[in-house]
Write a protein that holds these residues in place. Structure first.
Motif, short mmCIF file in Angstrom:
data_model
loop_
_atom_site.label_atom_id
_atom_site.label_comp_id
_atom_site.label_asym_id
_atom_site.label_seq_id
_atom_site.Cartn_x
_atom_site.Cartn_y
_atom_site.Cartn_z
N GLY A 9 -20.89 -38.92 -11.29
CA GLY A 9 -20.34 -37.82 -12.07
C GLY A 9 -21.18 -36.56 -11.99
N ASP A 10 -22.49 -36.71 -12.06
CA ASP A 10 -23.39 -35.55 -11.95
C ASP A 10 -23.29 -34.90 -10.58
N TRP A 11 -23.29 -35.73 -9.53
CA TRP A 11 -23.21 -35.19 -8.18
C TRP A 11 -21.87 -34.48 -7.97
N SER A 12 -20.80 -35.05 -8.50
CA SER A 12 -19.47 -34.42 -8.37
C SER A 12 -19.44 -33.09 -9.11
N ALA A 13 -20.04 -33.05 -10.28
CA ALA A 13 -20.08 -31.80 -11.05
C ALA A 13 -20.85 -30.72 -10.30
#
Length: 180
Positions: free
Chosen positions: A44-48
């Motif tokens: 989720g962090d990488w996608s954000a």
């Protein structure tokens, strides 16, 4: 038409200075998407972070992903409303995060998103990649709708593969951009 901004998406633990992605950043001015945590990556962090970079780009972007970066592209594309800004994606040596050993080292990334990408893509993978069997790379390419190029016996297509500036990879990227 505006030249696209090339976004480099390294894999787990980032790309070291000898990696072709780092060389492309230096030689061509490509932009590395810096992640908050390279050691304990959260999908989720990488996608954000990728979403932020795509939004910040003034025009179209091209995604150039290595290893876990390939898995990121598929996950991001499945949820983003900004995929129309992506002209194309070069996906190099995806890591098979569904394998037991990798799933334990990099939790939270399985299952791999397997839907077609909404932009043109080309995957390059070696037949002897220690992080993904050749048949699995081909399956991912097929599921993502990416054209597949077999790189021979070159390992994970990283620094240890001795690719240097990897002009063959850059030529494939340039050909991909000419195709659309």
């Amino acid at each position: 038409m505006t030249a696209p901004k090339i976004l480099l998406l390294p894999g787990w633990q980032n790309s070291d200075p000898a990696h072709w992605q780092s060389r492309w950043e230096t030689n061509y001015g490509d932009h590395r998407v810096d992640q908050h945590d390279w050691i304990r990556p959260l999908r989720g962090d990488w996608s954000a972070r990728l979403e932020e970079e795509v939004l910040a780009a003034p025009g179209p972007v091209v995604l150039v992903a290595h290893s876990l970066g390939c898995i990121l592209v598929a996950a991001w594309a499945a949820h983003s409303r900004r995929t129309a800004k992506v002209r194309a994606a070069l996906l190099v040596a995806p890591g098979d995060v569904e394998r037991d050993d990798l799933r334990q080292m990099i939790p939270g990334w399985a299952p791999i998103v397997r839907q077609p990408l909404p932009f043109p893509a080309l995957m390059i993978a070696a037949q002897d990649d220690p992080y993904c069997e050749a048949t699995r790379s081909r399956e991912m390419a097929r599921d993502w709708g990416a054209r597949f190029v077999e790189a021979g016996a070159r390992g994970h297509l990283n620094s240890e593969s001795g690719l240097g500036d990897w002009p063959e990879g850059r030529a494939l990227l340039n050909d991909l951009l000419k195709e659309e």
